[in-house]
Design a protein around this motif. Structure first.
Motif, short mmCIF file in Angstrom:
data_model
loop_
_atom_site.label_atom_id
_atom_site.label_comp_id
_atom_site.label_asym_id
_atom_site.label_seq_id
_atom_site.Cartn_x
_atom_site.Cartn_y
_atom_site.Cartn_z
N ILE A 153 0.85 -1.19 0.00
CA ILE A 153 0.00 0.00 0.00
C ILE A 153 0.89 1.24 0.00
N GLY A 154 0.68 2.15 -0.95
CA GLY A 154 1.36 3.44 -0.94
C GLY A 154 0.46 4.46 -0.27
N ALA A 155 0.91 5.03 0.84
CA ALA A 155 0.10 5.98 1.61
C ALA A 155 0.74 7.36 1.55
N HIS A 168 -5.42 6.39 9.85
CA HIS A 168 -6.50 5.90 8.99
C HIS A 168 -5.96 5.14 7.78
N LYS A 169 -4.66 5.19 7.55
CA LYS A 169 -4.04 4.44 6.47
C LYS A 169 -3.21 3.27 7.01
N ILE A 170 -2.37 3.55 8.02
CA ILE A 170 -1.54 2.50 8.59
C ILE A 170 -2.39 1.48 9.34
N ILE A 232 -3.03 2.94 -3.85
CA ILE A 232 -2.65 4.26 -3.36
C ILE A 232 -3.80 4.78 -2.50
N THR A 233 -3.47 5.18 -1.29
CA THR A 233 -4.44 5.87 -0.44
C THR A 233 -3.88 7.26 -0.15
N PHE A 234 -4.62 8.27 -0.59
CA PHE A 234 -4.12 9.65 -0.58
C PHE A 234 -5.13 10.57 0.07
N THR A 235 -4.65 11.46 0.91
CA THR A 235 -5.46 12.56 1.42
C THR A 235 -4.72 13.85 1.11
N GLY A 236 -5.41 14.77 0.44
CA GLY A 236 -4.75 16.02 0.06
C GLY A 236 -5.62 16.83 -0.88
N LEU A 464 -12.53 2.66 9.68
CA LEU A 464 -11.74 1.43 9.67
C LEU A 464 -12.37 0.28 8.90
N LYS A 465 -13.61 -0.04 9.17
CA LYS A 465 -14.27 -1.14 8.47
C LYS A 465 -14.27 -0.89 6.96
N TYR A 466 -14.50 0.36 6.58
CA TYR A 466 -14.66 0.70 5.16
C TYR A 466 -13.30 0.77 4.47
N ALA A 467 -12.29 1.22 5.18
CA ALA A 467 -10.94 1.22 4.62
C ALA A 467 -10.44 -0.21 4.42
#
Length: 482
Positions: A153-155, A168-170, A232-236, A464-467
């Protein structure tokens, strides 16, 4: 309180394969509030980024085969360690992000809760059995699904919640047995390295989490385009998120992007129950929150009273050093953001908007600013301000307000205050956003709820469940018993 001289002298290396890796170049990390250098941060090259990805790739089978109870125990150990060092964690956030210390403590508490949720969800990643005999050709066959980790996973994470949005990613990545390459925001890397250090102590195998810092575009592009990275999980920002989507190919992509979140206040609402929530939603952490309250649409009968009360409440806010206990508003993340927001305020004023409070700066602190009579085409209305700026507009009806809320390229969350259940249900149906908050501001979030938006606010869901659903692949198994 943390020894400031030690913090200032800190030299932070990369974390690759459980080891602290030195680089040829380091960059100075400055306090947004004071401008002082608080750390020297390693600058990764393509070579170190490649090493981090390869390490994560080699560890993917170890994590995938790890029993759920062990993954949960690692996360539970992290929760315990973070409890013990919570004040240190809050001070790191306050220093590198200029988040007022009380708000930083709240973030640490949320981070602890997020990892708790991750530990719990690690034990309940379910599949389902399928009634194949509902089809003519499925008689006497057994079918079930399982969920398997994707791999690497690329965070890529932002500055505004440097611990909780990383969690929320790790958290779900570890819960699902994936491995991670994490690139934190350039302004807030210390929070990520701190958590990574605690995870090693908590028992996470070396190489399962790798943390790299450096040039955002260079490192980010490498992570996004590398075929070894499966998600890829990205916040920005929307601009960067759209670029990631275009470059990611067949990778799974979760994007948590921006917004210009709005609340509707219907006639008959008791404003004393609303004003303090709106002040908190608009100005907490200087408005640098994806669901920060930016637009208020209030019934014309309540407009004057609301403006008067919210200005009075806003002017009570205490500004200053983020490490001071009484501080409620501190510096924006950079001087460029100060310049940008001032230019947006000037544009609004030139087009007839009224600045009823704020609109001035002290250092990198922008005073909490409230605007009225600001047209919907102005940047303060139609863009994401990511600053302590609130625009208030009067409306004749909830229908009119909903139309204006939806007239946006964003759609993360929205709120409505109303005493009428039919109006509330109507708003829930008609607001085109990822989440509707009834009798609350759009800034409400707890960490186990599904969180994400529509339009340019992103795609996919965190919580969490949805991620975990996003970070796993469904596999179908069919037994022929004929």
């Amino acid at each position: 309180m943390m020894n400031k001289s030690l913090a200032c002298l800190k030299t932070q290396h990369l974390l690759i394969n459980g080891e602290w890796v030195e680089t040829k170049e380091y960059t100075d990390l400055h306090s947004p509030y004071s401008g002082e250098v608080i750390a020297h941060i390693a600058k990764a090259t393509k070579n170190e980024t490649d090493q981090a990805i390869e390490t994560a790739l080699q560890m993917r089978r170890v994590m995938a085969k790890m029993p759920a109870y062990q993954r949960a125990e690692i996360l539970e150990n992290l929760v315990s360690l973070l409890h013990e060092r919570s004040e240190e964690a809050a001070e790191i956030i306050a220093m590198e992000a200029a988040k007022p210390i009380a708000t930083a403590r709240d973030e640490v508490l949320r981070t602890i809760e997020t990892y708790k949720f991750a530990a719990e969800e690690a034990k309940r990643i379910y599949g389902e059995t399928l009634p194949l005999d509902a089809a003519r050709g499925g008689v006497n066959r057994l079918a079930y699904t399982v969920r398997e980790p994707l791999g690497v996973i690329g965070a890529i994470t932002p500055f505004n919640f440097p611990m909780n949005l990383v969690a929320h990613k790790i958290g779900p990545a570890i819960a699902t047995g994936n491995t991670i390459v994490l690139k934190p925001a350039a302004q807030t890397p210390l929070s990520s390295y701190f958590i990574a250090e605690l995870l090693l102590e908590a028992g996470l195998p070396a190489g399962a989490l790798n943390v790299i810092t450096g040039d955002g575009q260079e490192i980010g592009d490498q992570i996004v385009t590398d075929d070894r990275v499966k998600m890829i999980t990205f916040t920005g920002s929307p601009a960067v998120g759209i670029g990631i989507k275009n470059k990611a190919g067949l990778k799974r992509v979760t994007l948590e992007l921006g917004s210009n979140a709005a609340v509707i206040i219907d006639q008959g609402v008791d404003l004393d129950q609303v004003v303090s929530r709106c002040v908190s939603g608009a100005f907490s952490f200087q408005g640098q929150v994806c669901i920060s309250l930016q637009r208020v649409y209030i019934h014309e009968e309540l407009y004057d009273e609301f403006v008067s009360k919210i200005v009075e409440e806003t002017e009570k806010l205490v500004m200053g050093d983020p490490l001071h206990e009484e501080t409620e508003v501190s510096a924006l993340i950079s001087s460029k953001d100060v310049e940008r927001t001032l230019s947006w305020i000037d544009e609004a004023k030139s087009q007839g908007a009224n600045v009823v409070t704020g609109g001035k700066v002290q250092g990198n602190i922008l005073y909490p600013t409230i605007l009225t009579e600001a047209g919907p085409h102005l940047k303060v209305s139609c863009n994401e301000v990511f600053a302590p700026i609130l625009v208030i507009d009067k409306v004749k009806s909830v229908e009119d307000a909903i139309e204006q809320v939806n007239d946006s390229r964003f759609g993360l969350q929205a709120g409505i205050y109303t005493n009428d259940i039919h109006t509330a249900l109507y708003a829930a149906d008609e607001l085109y956003v990822g989440g509707v908050m009834i009798n609350d501001i759009p800034t409400f979030r707890v960490d186990n709820m599904p969180y994400g938006g529509v339009k340019e606010s992103g795609n996919g869901r965190e919580g969490l469940k949805y991620a975990i659903e996003e970070m796993t692949e469904m596999k179908l198994v069919v037994w022929n018993r004929n």
